[in-house]
Design a protein around this motif. Structure first.
Motif, short mmCIF file in Angstrom:
data_model
loop_
_atom_site.label_atom_id
_atom_site.label_comp_id
_atom_site.label_asym_id
_atom_site.label_seq_id
_atom_site.Cartn_x
_atom_site.Cartn_y
_atom_site.Cartn_z
N HIS A 27 116.85 95.24 58.54
CA HIS A 27 118.30 95.15 58.31
C HIS A 27 118.60 94.18 57.16
N VAL A 28 117.97 93.03 57.19
CA VAL A 28 118.18 92.03 56.12
C VAL A 28 117.77 92.62 54.78
N GLY A 29 116.70 93.40 54.74
CA GLY A 29 116.22 94.04 53.52
C GLY A 29 117.00 95.31 53.16
N ARG A 30 118.06 95.58 53.90
CA ARG A 30 118.95 96.73 53.68
C ARG A 30 118.21 98.07 53.77
N GLN A 31 117.16 98.10 54.56
CA GLN A 31 116.44 99.34 54.77
C GLN A 31 117.03 100.15 55.93
N ILE A 32 117.77 99.46 56.78
CA ILE A 32 118.57 100.11 57.81
C ILE A 32 119.91 99.40 57.88
N LYS A 33 120.89 100.08 58.44
CA LYS A 33 122.21 99.47 58.60
C LYS A 33 122.54 99.43 60.10
N GLY A 34 122.11 98.35 60.72
CA GLY A 34 122.32 98.18 62.16
C GLY A 34 123.68 97.61 62.47
N GLU A 35 124.18 97.93 63.68
CA GLU A 35 125.42 97.34 64.19
C GLU A 35 125.12 96.39 65.33
N GLN A 36 124.35 96.88 66.31
CA GLN A 36 123.98 96.08 67.47
C GLN A 36 122.57 96.46 67.88
N MET A 37 121.90 95.49 68.51
CA MET A 37 120.55 95.77 69.00
C MET A 37 120.29 94.86 70.19
N ALA A 38 119.57 95.38 71.17
CA ALA A 38 119.24 94.59 72.36
C ALA A 38 117.85 94.92 72.86
N VAL A 39 117.17 93.89 73.32
CA VAL A 39 115.92 94.05 74.06
C VAL A 39 116.35 94.15 75.52
N ILE A 40 115.95 95.24 76.18
CA ILE A 40 116.33 95.41 77.58
C ILE A 40 115.09 95.65 78.43
N THR A 41 115.17 95.18 79.67
CA THR A 41 114.09 95.38 80.63
C THR A 41 114.63 96.11 81.84
N HIS A 42 113.88 97.10 82.29
CA HIS A 42 114.18 97.80 83.54
C HIS A 42 113.39 97.07 84.61
N ASN A 43 114.08 96.26 85.40
CA ASN A 43 113.41 95.41 86.39
C ASN A 43 112.56 96.24 87.35
N ASN A 44 111.47 95.66 87.76
CA ASN A 44 110.52 96.32 88.65
C ASN A 44 110.60 95.71 90.05
N ASP A 45 111.83 95.54 90.55
CA ASP A 45 112.01 94.90 91.84
C ASP A 45 112.61 95.82 92.90
N GLY A 46 112.66 97.10 92.58
CA GLY A 46 113.22 98.07 93.53
C GLY A 46 114.74 98.19 93.46
N ALA A 47 115.40 97.27 92.77
CA ALA A 47 116.86 97.30 92.67
C ALA A 47 117.32 98.17 91.50
N HIS A 48 116.41 98.58 90.64
CA HIS A 48 116.70 99.45 89.50
C HIS A 48 117.81 98.89 88.61
N GLN A 49 117.69 97.63 88.30
CA GLN A 49 118.66 97.00 87.40
C GLN A 49 118.05 96.87 86.01
N PHE A 50 118.91 96.97 85.01
CA PHE A 50 118.50 96.69 83.63
C PHE A 50 119.05 95.32 83.27
N LYS A 51 118.29 94.61 82.46
CA LYS A 51 118.69 93.27 82.04
C LYS A 51 118.59 93.21 80.53
N ILE A 52 119.62 92.65 79.89
CA ILE A 52 119.58 92.43 78.45
C ILE A 52 118.93 91.07 78.22
N ASN A 53 117.77 91.08 77.58
CA ASN A 53 117.00 89.86 77.35
C ASN A 53 117.39 89.16 76.05
N ASP A 54 117.73 89.95 75.05
CA ASP A 54 118.11 89.40 73.74
C ASP A 54 119.07 90.40 73.12
#
Length: 187
Positions: A27-54
């Motif tokens: 993005h900084v090198g203008r090779q892509i034009k991003g708006e938003q980005m997130a690292v997400i985890t699908h928790n492995n605890d049986g509750a089937h929740q997603f968590k935004i990590n970054d």
């Protein structure tokens, strides 16, 4: 230029974080034009929740993860509608009057839960792409991940459908609760 929601998944959690860092550089090198980005985890605890990590808002509008499109998707998955519809274990609704509307609202959410399975970490990005080669090379060749692109308009329509269905479900639940309460009070 086409605006897309891009889902990237990897076998190893660290690859998702490395991709997050490398995509920022693209993005900084203008090779892509991003708006938003997130690292997400699908928790492995049986509750089937997603968590935004970054989370990163490339636009400078200071969106937080909660008020972003990505946050809305994750919120719907983990909210009452996601639980009610059983997106993780098959539909609990069955053949109701709203089945077609509900089925239409499921596709992006079901797709996401399949691509980032329990215990996995991935990326979701909203970006405009003229040329997808740089991102494809990074994700698939350098990091060994998968990349899927969804049309932004289709995703926003599905979010709106899901919100409308969620509102109906909440109203129906509230009405049923109040009817039950009235019946209990009169007995």
């Amino acid at each position: 230029m086409s605006k897309r929601v891009i889902i990237m998944n990897f076998d190893v959690e660290s690859q998702a974080y490395q991709a997050f860092s490398e995509v920022k550089k693209l993005h900084v090198g203008r090779q892509i034009k991003g708006e938003q980005m997130a690292v997400i985890t699908h928790n492995n605890d049986g509750a089937h929740q997603f968590k935004i990590n970054d989370f990163l808002d490339f636009t400078g509008n200071d969106h937080t993860s909660k008020d972003s499109l990505i946050g809305m998707v994750i919120g719907i998955l983990g909210g009452p509608l996601g639980v009610l519809l059983g997106w993780f274990a098959g539909s609990l609704i069955g053949a109701t009057q709203d089945a077609k509307e509900i089925q239409g609202a499921q596709s992006i959410f079901e797709f996401l839960t399949e691509k980032i399975a329990e215990g996995q970490t991935g990326l979701i990005m909203i970006a405009e792409e003229d040329d997808n080669r740089q991102l494809n090379h990074l994700i698939m060749n350098d990091l060994g991940g998968e990349i899927t692109r969804l049309e932004y308009e289709n995703v926003t329509k599905e979010i709106e459908k899901a919100k409308a269905v969620e509102k109906k479900v909440k109203e129906a639940a509230n009405d049923a609760w109040m009817d039950d309460k009235k019946n209990t009070d009169t007995n």
